[in-house]
Write an enzyme that holds these catalytic residues in place. Structure first.
Site: not given
Ligand code: ADE
Ligand code: ZN
Length: 326
Positions: A10, A190, A193, A271-272
């Protein structure tokens, strides 16, 4: 921790762009993006909605296939240095030509060339999961699904849904997911969350995914937790992301250990990572420090990710060998 072989399922490719990378591209192109950075040079946001806005603003500097080539190479070099041997990245045609199929083919060729270079240099393997963005709406998701369908193959092996979970419903994206399923792609979305257990249930029912991005709020419904454990749905858990975005105040309050105890199949991802000041090594270290996770738990994470990866059998066998060799 760094040397433990890791599989990351992810990771948003643009979301993995270091702020310095985005700043340099902006400077080259004469674009002023200073508003998305804080005093320390990191990405500045206060909540999920602001995060989505600055994420999309950062993407405006990525305008050419060469930009995505450079980004892919930078991201994979970093992942390899964190012990990642296999990475599945969410790729967004929305940011690669706006969903136009011919443009997408050009961007994809550049991403694949960079992936091949990284594989030759460090052995890391990349696969792409084409991802539509929920708040861009179902019509656009259909265009993205067409991009996925037309480029499905050895490299594009999955289809996903990201973005604002509080908007629309999974059923609005059923057409896009049906198209991706018919193309033989693995499916993930997703959910759980910013939405609760019902969002996870609807996603499983309407999109028939084998994996859920995050999914951690399933913990609010014991029956759903039991269902996940029974059916073997795999959660792509990103604890650092959840904490940085304010979903949980700390790792101590995060449900990952409770989900693990309940027998839910888990993987761990970033994730990011630059947005959340995290890395795979930091995630692993935090799990060891907070919950006492040791080598067997990290081996289980890798084996679960191996089983759930959207890759061909030959790649899975090669990865299994690399895990055995450790
Ligand atoms: N796009 C990038 N990171 C995300 C996240 N945590 N939740 C939803 N969309 C995303
Ligand atoms: Zn994500």
């Amino acid at each position: 921790m760094r040397d433990i072989p890791k599989l990351e399922l992810h990771l948003h490719l643009e979301g993995a762009a270091p702020p310095g990378f985005i700043r340099a591209k902006a400077a080259q192109k004469g674009l002023d993006l200073s508003r998305i950075f804080d005093g320390a040079g990191g990405y500045a946001y206060r909540d999920f909605y602001e995060f989505l806005r600055i994420y999309e603003a950062a993407c405006t500097v990525l305008t050419t296939p060469q930009d995505f080539h450079d980004l892919t190479l930078a991201v994979l070099e970093h992942s390899a240095s964190e012990g990642v041997i296999y990475s599945e990245a969410f790729l967004s045609p929305d940011f690669c030509g706006g969903g136009d199929l011919e443009a997408w083919r050009d961007y994809l060729a550049a991403i694949e060339a960079a992936a091949e270079q990284a594989r030759a240099e460090s052995g890391i393997i990349l696969r792409g999961c084409v991802t539509c963005i929920r708040h861009f709406g179902p019509e656009q998701a259909r265009r993205i699904a067409r991009c996925a369908q037309e480029t499905a193959g050895d490299f594009i092996t999955g289809f996903g849904l990201a973005g604002d979970e509080t908007m629309l419903h999974p059923s609005d994206f059923a057409y896009a997911f049906d198209a991706a399923r018919e193309a033989g792609l693995g499916l993930t979305a997703h959910a759980g969350e910013w939405g609760g257990p019902d969002s996870v249930r609807e996603t499983l029912r309407d999109l028939r995914v084998s994996r859920i991005g995050h999914g951690v709020r399933a913990i609010e419904d014991p029956a759903l937790v039991a269902h996940l454990a029974e059916t073997g749905v795999v959660l792509e858990v990103c604890p650092g992301s959840n904490i940085a975005l304010g979903l949980y105040p700390s790792l101590a309050a995060h449900p990952i250990d409770r989900l693990h105890q309940a027998g839910v199949k888990l993987t761990v991802s970033t994730d990011d990572p630059p947005f959340f000041h995290t890395s795979m090594t930091r995630e692993y270290q935090a799990l060891a420090d907070r919950f006492g996770w040791e080598a067997p738990a990290f081996e289980t994470l890798a084996q679960t990710a191996l089983g759930a990866a959207f890759c061909d059998p030959e790649t899975r066998r090669a990865l299994a060998k690399r895990l055995e060799a450790k």
